[in-house]
Design a protein around this motif. Structure first.
Motif, PDB file in Angstrom:
ATOM      1  N   ARG A 116       0.992  -1.354  -0.334  1.00 22.05           N
ATOM      2  CA  ARG A 116      -0.160  -0.258   0.105  1.00 22.05           C
ATOM      3  C   ARG A 116       0.652   1.513   0.098  1.00 22.05           C
ATOM      4  O   ARG A 116       1.614   1.173   0.360  1.00 22.05           O
ATOM      5  N   VAL A 117       0.560   2.232  -0.641  1.00 20.39           N
ATOM      6  CA  VAL A 117       1.210   3.709  -0.993  1.00 20.39           C
ATOM      7  C   VAL A 117       0.044   4.305  -1.229  1.00 20.39           C
ATOM      8  O   VAL A 117      -0.842   4.664  -1.348  1.00 20.39           O
ATOM      9  N   THR A 118       0.369   5.234   0.271  1.00 21.04           N
ATOM     10  CA  THR A 118      -0.682   6.368   0.688  1.00 21.04           C
ATOM     11  C   THR A 118       0.191   7.815  -0.173  1.00 21.04           C
ATOM     12  O   THR A 118       1.656   7.873  -1.023  1.00 21.04           O
ATOM     13  N   ARG A 119      -0.087   8.983   0.248  1.00 21.58           N
ATOM     14  CA  ARG A 119       0.619   9.656   0.138  1.00 21.58           C
ATOM     15  C   ARG A 119       1.764  10.524   0.893  1.00 21.58           C
ATOM     16  O   ARG A 119       2.899  10.395   0.258  1.00 21.58           O
ATOM     17  N   SER A 120       1.885   9.973   1.948  1.00 19.51           N
ATOM     18  CA  SER A 120       3.017   9.847   2.615  1.00 19.51           C
ATOM     19  C   SER A 120       3.740   8.824   2.435  1.00 19.51           C
ATOM     20  O   SER A 120       5.463   8.603   3.434  1.00 19.51           O
ATOM     21  N   ILE A 121       3.116   7.640   3.284  1.00 21.58           N
ATOM     22  CA  ILE A 121       3.757   6.472   3.700  1.00 21.58           C
ATOM     23  C   ILE A 121       3.524   5.675   2.781  1.00 21.58           C
ATOM     24  O   ILE A 121       2.327   5.206   2.163  1.00 21.58           O
ATOM     25  N   ALA A 122       4.477   4.127   2.925  1.00 21.72           N
ATOM     26  CA  ALA A 122       4.902   3.177   1.752  1.00 21.72           C
ATOM     27  C   ALA A 122       4.894   2.323   2.839  1.00 21.72           C
ATOM     28  O   ALA A 122       5.755   2.189   4.154  1.00 21.72           O
ATOM     29  N   PHE A 123       3.955   0.529   2.810  1.00 20.74           N
ATOM     30  CA  PHE A 123       4.180  -0.501   3.609  1.00 20.74           C
ATOM     31  C   PHE A 123       4.270  -1.171   2.718  1.00 20.74           C
ATOM     32  O   PHE A 123       3.447  -2.206   1.772  1.00 20.74           O
ATOM     33  N   VAL A 124       5.255  -2.153   3.568  1.00 18.25           N
ATOM     34  CA  VAL A 124       6.050  -2.904   2.495  1.00 18.25           C
ATOM     35  C   VAL A 124       6.336  -4.527   3.358  1.00 18.25           C
ATOM     36  O   VAL A 124       6.278  -4.330   4.846  1.00 18.25           O
ATOM     37  N   ARG A 125       6.303  -5.583   2.970  1.00 16.18           N
ATOM     38  CA  ARG A 125       6.946  -6.350   3.155  1.00 16.18           C
ATOM     39  C   ARG A 125       7.458  -7.914   2.808  1.00 16.18           C
ATOM     40  O   ARG A 125       7.372  -7.989   1.455  1.00 16.18           O
ATOM     41  N   SER A 126       7.865  -8.263   3.413  1.00 13.60           N
ATOM     42  CA  SER A 126       9.461  -9.272   2.212  1.00 13.60           C
ATOM     43  C   SER A 126       9.364 -10.533   2.996  1.00 13.60           C
ATOM     44  O   SER A 126      10.088 -11.233   3.977  1.00 13.60           O
ATOM     45  N   THR A 127      10.882 -11.695   2.102  1.00 18.38           N
ATOM     46  CA  THR A 127      10.775 -12.148   2.474  1.00 18.38           C
ATOM     47  C   THR A 127      12.299 -12.391   2.296  1.00 18.38           C
ATOM     48  O   THR A 127      12.447 -12.843   0.865  1.00 18.38           O
ATOM     49  N   ALA A 128      13.300 -13.074   3.242  1.00 17.13           N
ATOM     50  CA  ALA A 128      14.662 -13.646   2.595  1.00 17.13           C
ATOM     51  C   ALA A 128      14.397 -15.051   2.927  1.00 17.13           C
ATOM     52  O   ALA A 128      13.936 -15.949   3.744  1.00 17.13           O
ATOM     53  N   TYR A 129      15.070 -15.907   1.546  1.00 17.57           N
ATOM     54  CA  TYR A 129      15.387 -17.116   1.521  1.00 17.57           C
ATOM     55  C   TYR A 129      16.857 -17.798   0.906  1.00 17.57           C
ATOM     56  O   TYR A 129      16.494 -16.905   0.074  1.00 17.57           O
ATOM     57  N   GLN A 130      17.093 -19.086   0.511  1.00 16.95           N
ATOM     58  CA  GLN A 130      17.976 -19.516  -0.179  1.00 16.95           C
ATOM     59  C   GLN A 130      17.560 -20.449  -0.917  1.00 16.95           C
ATOM     60  O   GLN A 130      17.411 -19.587  -2.063  1.00 16.95           O
ATOM     61  N   GLU A 131      16.500 -21.587  -0.856  1.00 19.97           N
ATOM     62  CA  GLU A 131      16.083 -22.586  -2.400  1.00 19.97           C
ATOM     63  C   GLU A 131      15.114 -22.753  -2.217  1.00 19.97           C
ATOM     64  O   GLU A 131      14.461 -22.456  -3.583  1.00 19.97           O
ATOM     65  N   SER A 132      13.532 -21.513  -1.116  1.00 19.42           N
ATOM     66  CA  SER A 132      12.708 -21.375  -1.358  1.00 19.42           C
ATOM     67  C   SER A 132      11.833 -20.712  -0.714  1.00 19.42           C
ATOM     68  O   SER A 132      12.406 -20.696   0.945  1.00 19.42           O
ATOM     69  N   GLU A 133      11.214 -19.868  -1.791  1.00 21.23           N
ATOM     70  CA  GLU A 133      10.348 -18.559  -0.970  1.00 21.23           C
ATOM     71  C   GLU A 133       9.305 -19.085   0.476  1.00 21.23           C
ATOM     72  O   GLU A 133       9.311 -19.121   1.770  1.00 21.23           O
ATOM     73  N   ASP A 134       9.029 -20.224   0.286  1.00 21.85           N
ATOM     74  CA  ASP A 134       8.370 -22.075   1.414  1.00 21.85           C
ATOM     75  C   ASP A 134       8.811 -21.922   2.045  1.00 21.85           C
ATOM     76  O   ASP A 134       8.511 -22.338   3.458  1.00 21.85           O
ATOM     77  N   ASP A 135      10.352 -21.640   2.843  1.00 19.77           N
ATOM     78  CA  ASP A 135      10.519 -21.713   4.050  1.00 19.77           C
ATOM     79  C   ASP A 135      11.972 -20.582   4.152  1.00 19.77           C
ATOM     80  O   ASP A 135      13.346 -20.927   3.458  1.00 19.77           O
ATOM     81  N   PRO A 136      11.359 -19.484   4.751  1.00 26.04           N
ATOM     82  CA  PRO A 136      12.479 -18.308   4.592  1.00 26.04           C
ATOM     83  C   PRO A 136      13.754 -18.660   5.694  1.00 26.04           C
ATOM     84  O   PRO A 136      12.610 -19.477   6.999  1.00 26.04           O
ATOM     85  N   VAL A 137      14.685 -18.017   5.616  1.00 28.86           N
ATOM     86  CA  VAL A 137      15.067 -17.844   6.465  1.00 28.86           C
ATOM     87  C   VAL A 137      14.821 -16.444   7.432  1.00 28.86           C
ATOM     88  O   VAL A 137      15.319 -16.382   8.538  1.00 28.86           O
ATOM     89  N   ALA A 138      14.129 -15.550   6.973  1.00 25.46           N
ATOM     90  CA  ALA A 138      13.620 -14.171   7.705  1.00 25.46           C
ATOM     91  C   ALA A 138      12.502 -13.339   7.352  1.00 25.46           C
ATOM     92  O   ALA A 138      12.444 -13.618   6.182  1.00 25.46           O
ATOM     93  N   THR A 139      11.668 -13.116   7.747  1.00 23.25           N
ATOM     94  CA  THR A 139      10.746 -12.360   7.266  1.00 23.25           C
ATOM     95  C   THR A 139      10.733 -10.896   7.822  1.00 23.25           C
ATOM     96  O   THR A 139      11.299 -10.345   8.989  1.00 23.25           O
ATOM     97  N   ALA A 140       9.871  -9.935   6.566  1.00 24.67           N
ATOM     98  CA  ALA A 140      10.344  -8.439   7.773  1.00 24.67           C
ATOM     99  C   ALA A 140       9.665  -7.897   6.818  1.00 24.67           C
ATOM    100  O   ALA A 140       8.602  -8.290   5.793  1.00 24.67           O
TER     101      ALA A 140
END
Length: 304
Positions: A116-140
């Motif tokens: 989502r993006v508003t006039r002043s703020i953007a909201f993001v989510r992310s996944t860090a992984y190595q072999e598969s996104e379904d097996d994450p190292v970290a989420t943010a």
């Protein structure tokens, strides 16, 4: 005093993606972080495994700060891909949840989505992984300010074609970071009063126009400070990061940074901490962090 005008012409998407590939942060560029694939508001990136990124030489596991910096920059890419290339952005806050240690020797990938993006703020989510996104190292999850300053990295600087500093970890076999190449790479040291110090260096720059320290480097510094402080105060082995929330309060300038940590609550297995970083004025912190560490389990002791 006259100022260089900021161009406000929107970039076509293909040009926007190409600008993001070539005009990343200084640290992002020299770390080897790549934008592999782009879609509106969505970024797929990768970071090659390098020995200098290691946080514990005995295991070869990456320093948590490397993952933090990658997720911070990858989230920023997704935000820029949701915009039109005319506005600067800056991280307001970043929460990292560490799911498991990264496997030594493997590259890390990240998939970031600006929801989502508003006039002043953007909201993001992310996944860090190595072999598969379904097996994450970290989420943010993260929030970014839009129009954070008058600079525009995508238009006000050339594509990277100049020599940049390298990432090296000087040997220090008797120092407190003998087993942490990434901490040595950042030049982190313990001051006389126990406060940790991260000297300014061109390789930790995020925005080269201001210039400002990369938010991920500030996060890595705060996490290192917390690990050192908890280990020292409790007299335990270095704990394992569980989660970390970083609040960015103002830009880190081209100055040395300082940080300390306090324990908020200690249980048998988990400790909560709060860390703060500042530069020339301790009463004006540049960032704070709150998080949890898992303590090394003692045989025969139940978890609280």
């Amino acid at each position: 005093m006259s100022k260089t005008p900021i161009l406000n012409t929107p970039l076509p998407f293909d040009e926007l993606a190409e600008a993001i590939r070539g005009r990343r942060s200084v640290y992002g560029y020299i770390s080897g972080l790549r934008l592999d694939r782009a879609a509106p508001g969505e970024a797929w990136s990768s970071l090659p495994y390098r020995p200098v990124f290691v946080g514990d030489s005995e295991t070869g596991v990456l320093h948590g700060g490397v993952v933090t910096a990658m997720l911070d920059e990858s989230c920023g890419m997704a935000v820029q891909l949701a915009l039109d290339g005319t506005r600067a952005i800056a991280t307001l806050d970043l929460r990292i949840d560490y799911q498991k240690p990264a496997t030594p020797g493997l590259d890390i990938k990240a998939h970031s989505f600006c929801s989502r993006v508003t006039r002043s703020i953007a909201f993001v989510r992310s996944t860090a992984y190595q072999e598969s996104e379904d097996d994450p190292v970290a989420t943010a999850t993260a929030c970014f300010m839009i129009g954070a300053n008058r600079t525009n990295m995508l238009k006000d600087r050339p594509m990277e074609d100049r020599a940049l500093p390298t990432l090296e970890a000087p040997e220090d076999p008797t120092g407190p970071f003998a087993q942490s190449p990434f901490a040595r790479c950042l030049g982190i040291r313990i001051g006389e009063d126990g406060t940790l110090v991260m000297p300014f260096s061109p390789r930790i720059i995020g925005n080269p126009i201001l210039p400002a320290i990369h938010g991920g480097m500030t996060g890595a510094f705060l996490e290192t400070t917390a690990i050192v402080g908890v280990t020292r105060e409790l007299g335990v082995s270095p704990p394992k990061p569980i989660g970390l929330t970083i609040n960015y309060l103002r830009s880190g300038r081209a100055l040395d940074s300082y940080a300390n940590v306090s324990i908020v609550k200690q249980g048998r297995r988990v400790v909560a901490f709060e860390a703060q970083a500042w530069q020339d004025d301790r009463t004006r912190p540049i960032a704070s962090a709150f998080g949890h560490f898992m303590l090394r389990q003692t045989p025969g002791v139940d978890e609280e």
